[in-house]
Design an enzyme around this catalytic site. Sequence first.
Site, PDB file in Angstrom:
ATOM      1  CD  GLU A 170      16.215  -7.162 -20.824  1.00 58.38           C
ATOM      2  OE1 GLU A 170      16.147  -6.473 -19.822  1.00 58.38           O
ATOM      3  OE2 GLU A 170      17.379  -7.501 -21.570  1.00 58.38           O
ATOM      4  CE  LYS A 224      21.168  -3.543 -24.493  1.00 57.00           C
ATOM      5  NZ  LYS A 224      20.683  -2.721 -23.681  1.00 57.00           N
TER       6      LYS A 224
END
Length: 290
Positions: free
Chosen positions: A170, A163
């Site tokens: 991102e 993550k």
Amino acid sequence: MQLGLVGLGRMGGNMRERLRTAGHEVVGYDPNPDLADVASLAEMVEKLATPRAVWIMVPAGVTEQTVDELAALLSDGDIIIDGGNSRYSDDLPRSERLNAVGVGYIDVGVSGGVWGRENGYALMVGGSEEHVERLMPIFESLKPAGEFGFVHAGPVGAGHYAKMVHNGIEYGLMHAYAEGYELLCKSELVTNVPGVFKSWREGTVVRSWLLDLLDIALEEDPELTSLRGYADDTGEGRWTVEEAIRLAVPMNVIAASLFARFASRQDDSPAMKAIAALRQQFGGHAIHKN
């Protein structure tokens, strides 16, 4: 399946509703009594049949305290799942501490934001095969329909590590769209910047969910005049760059996007003041004074 859920904010509250819609029994606790199903962690634990599973969705700053409080309430064979944005390096020590009292531990990187209740959550899971298999009914209900959106990434720590990298990527993707937006806005030729982004949503190699969300934002506010150009960070981008340094991995785009966020918080950059002063000193270039 039965699940305790601690932390019922934007993510946790929507996860509770998605799981209930799928037929699971969720007992939720939150310090805000208006959100909670029970008045305390102890009451939540009492309502769960053994062996219990408790999923934590709390801010990173209170994760350890929450884990310790739960460890004192849970029994041998129970499992704690941390779905918050914890640093991956905290997972193994946490797991070892819990294993010493017979409590299992799983770390889960959760992506999906406020849209997850409807679309599902991408889940990156770290933990033992035994613990992950036991929680698969929960994971299957939270993930999007179809073959994608779930991975058992490896042992404890792997979920939060995956993550962390996801969030670093991102950062880079968002900043690329942002730079393109600024260039289009400065162009003398393009008169319909929101329309350009909308046109990219189908048939192009840059289409993505982030592009879709930018299109939605531009429909609401074509020049983004209601927003201030200030971007915070929650830590994962920093951790990603730190790992790149540790492992000597070139990470130009993600590092630059992180530093751009830092720059967004400066009303008048000290570094740029120094550059202006140097240009004046060596070249006599004009400066702009306050």
